[in-house]
Design a protein around this motif. Structure first.
Motif, short mmCIF file in Angstrom:
data_model
loop_
_atom_site.label_atom_id
_atom_site.label_comp_id
_atom_site.label_asym_id
_atom_site.label_seq_id
_atom_site.Cartn_x
_atom_site.Cartn_y
_atom_site.Cartn_z
N HIS A 57 0.83 -1.20 0.00
CA HIS A 57 0.00 0.00 0.00
C HIS A 57 0.87 1.26 0.00
O HIS A 57 0.58 2.23 -0.70
N THR A 58 1.95 1.25 0.78
CA THR A 58 2.86 2.40 0.83
C THR A 58 3.49 2.66 -0.54
O THR A 58 3.51 3.79 -1.02
N MET A 113 2.80 11.37 -4.98
CA MET A 113 2.57 12.08 -3.73
C MET A 113 2.11 13.52 -3.92
O MET A 113 2.30 14.36 -3.04
N ASP A 125 2.38 1.66 -3.45
CA ASP A 125 1.32 2.03 -4.37
C ASP A 125 0.96 3.51 -4.22
O ASP A 125 0.73 4.20 -5.22
N GLU A 126 0.94 4.00 -3.01
CA GLU A 126 0.65 5.42 -2.78
C GLU A 126 1.75 6.31 -3.34
O GLU A 126 1.47 7.35 -3.93
#
Length: 80
Positions: free
Chosen positions: A13-14, A23, A16-17
């Protein structure tokens, strides 16, 4: 597995973000989609231009120095 580790946490998830939108939110998403679309277009036109001339493998991978249309054609061919 769902009860043990919440879906929004973890390495996947990190990453993918970070890679999903650089960002910077929706603007980053649009930039990534535009770059991906132009890359696909460059590949397709490069293959088409190389296929039309049936040049050698070296001329396909190394762009020629020049001006104008010849330079653009060789750039598309090399990067495609």
């Amino acid at each position: 597995v769902v009860n043990t580790m919440p879906r929004g946490q973890g390495w996947y998830h990190t990453m993918d973000e970070i890679h999903g939108d650089m960002m910077i939110g929706p603007v980053g998403d649009y930039l990534l989609e535009t770059a991906a679309s132009l890359t696909i277009l460059m590949i397709i036109t490069g293959i088409y231009l190389w296929w039309a001339k049936q040049r050698s493998l070296k001329s396909m991978l190394v762009p020629k120095a020049g001006k104008g249309r010849t330079w653009w054609r060789s750039m598309h061919g090399a990067f495609g």
